[in-house]
Design an enzyme around this catalytic site. Sequence first.
Site, PDB file in Angstrom:
ATOM      1  N   ARG A 166      18.012 -23.584  23.390  1.00 18.02           N
ATOM      2  CA  ARG A 166      17.004 -24.335  22.633  1.00 18.02           C
ATOM      3  C   ARG A 166      17.720 -25.216  21.616  1.00 18.02           C
ATOM      4  O   ARG A 166      18.235 -24.724  20.604  1.00 18.02           O
ATOM      5  CB  ARG A 166      16.014 -23.402  21.936  1.00 18.02           C
ATOM      6  CG  ARG A 166      15.011 -24.183  21.076  1.00 18.02           C
ATOM      7  CD  ARG A 166      13.727 -23.431  20.760  1.00 18.02           C
ATOM      8  NE  ARG A 166      13.900 -22.362  19.797  1.00 18.02           N
ATOM      9  CZ  ARG A 166      12.874 -21.731  19.200  1.00 18.02           C
ATOM     10  NH1 ARG A 166      11.628 -22.090  19.481  1.00 18.02           N
ATOM     11  NH2 ARG A 166      13.095 -20.757  18.351  1.00 18.02           N
ATOM     12  N   ASP A 448      12.353 -15.903  11.664  1.00 16.74           N
ATOM     13  CA  ASP A 448      13.156 -17.120  11.730  1.00 16.74           C
ATOM     14  C   ASP A 448      12.463 -18.206  10.918  1.00 16.74           C
ATOM     15  O   ASP A 448      11.546 -17.915  10.136  1.00 16.74           O
ATOM     16  CB  ASP A 448      13.426 -17.545  13.181  1.00 16.74           C
ATOM     17  CG  ASP A 448      12.142 -17.884  13.947  1.00 16.74           C
ATOM     18  OD1 ASP A 448      11.085 -18.068  13.309  1.00 16.74           O
ATOM     19  OD2 ASP A 448      12.210 -17.978  15.193  1.00 16.74           O
TER      20      ASP A 448
END
Length: 530
Positions: A166, A448
């Site tokens: 990603r 996150d």
Amino acid sequence: MSITALTQQVRVLAALGERHDEILTPAALAFVGRLAEVFEPRRRDLMKERRRQALRLASGSPLDFPLVTAAVRNDPSWRVAPPAPGLTDRRVEITGPPDLRMTVNALNSGAKVWMADFEDATAPSWDNVIGGQLNLLDAIERRIDFTIPEGKEYRLGERLATIMVRPRGWHLDEEHLECAGRPVPAALVDFGLYFFHCAQRQLDAGHGPYFYLPKLENRYEARLWNDVFVLAQELLGIPRGTIRATVLIETITAAFEMEEILYELREHSAGLNAGRWDYLFSMIKTFGHRTDFLLPDRAKVTMTAPFLRAYTELLVRTCHRRGAHAIGGMAAQVPSKDPAVNEAALAKVRLDKERETEDGFDGSWVAHPALVPVCRAVFDGVLGDRPHQLDRTRDDVDVTSADLLSVRRISGPPTADGVRTNISVSLRYYAAWLRGQGAVALDGLMEDAATAEIARVQIWQWLRHRVIDRRTVERVLDEEAAALGAEYPWAPVDDIRALFERNTLTGELPMFFTPDAYTRHLVRRTEVRA
């Protein structure tokens, strides 16, 4: 077209660390530079369009499925590319930053796929960005084994998860690399360095270069990625269509263009993913000025909320109608030493994954290797020996624009605990992020950047609508900043508090906390290499 056609040289505006020269080779920099030279102008235009769209929606323009692309949605004939090697069965995917330990643990976890996350789970310091690329290269070359000083060995096993990378979103820059006098788009750095060094190696190993694409807001941003893929494959002599990419539908505008996004990427598509925090974050950014979009404590906004049910069911129907995988959301629980706490956490994971399998998802995410078995067991119980459930086309699903926007059905005021938790999590996450850690265990969950974003924008929204007062927020902020300093003596509390205030206690909401924090705290331009 040749890489040597690059007219503007890429400059490295940072000190080179150990083995950085293995990643930042002249040829790799030329490749990234070529991508930047071709696509940076379009990227800039799309970011301007994001701002224009935000202003249109804030001024009352309706959000609906685009009329201009109705033919794409109504055409039953088109399909995405068939699943690529290593991506046919995706029943469990583990996510995490490409640091040394996570790389080995994730690949050995028993998950089918590992999403190596340069985005929300990585604080984008220069060492983290280039170190992550080195770890991926070393893992593919099977030379990453190591032993920590305490004596624990980390060794790759025989059966490893398939790697998907990603990259950072289109809105971010990599300020340590410069082309034509501008920072190189961070997305092209993360994609380009991995593709240059690892695409052919992955093909030789029987897989391919696979990606997750974050933060897309519309079909045009997907088209840009597809054009990047086409050129990248051409430049390196990789067969067109080798790349596969799964798009995270984590913005409200993208939810209205799921089919169009699949269509733009169809020769490179590996499906769509349904997130949670980023989707709610986007909802508040887009409609936070409206009282009918006032959300309660985020802990109360579960995936069973009507507007989230509409979003996930539409995603499964859209994917399966086009032959694409639908991947579910994150189980973020971290194992506890308390057996009772552990069992309760695993029960929540099991219940969430059961909902996803019943809805038709083909796989789901976990944040910790200990969650792989429970997630796999749930999907095994439904899939058996089948690799997916693409045959479940969910023709029963009929989602309208009103369904996707029906937030008012769960609207409600915040609680004192909700206010404190959002402030506390924001501050503690910022402390870790400024120290170079993008994935952080907080209150039993692996958090996150998406968590920090939803936490801060909820405070902003509640202040805007005066369901909490600024004096209360400042008092709690004082208390939580003091607690942070006591818990983390190393933390730069003044910087952390200022970061929170700049991104939360403002009239106009900053779209992301990361660009400002990155520029102020993580950029280290200490050396220029021609």
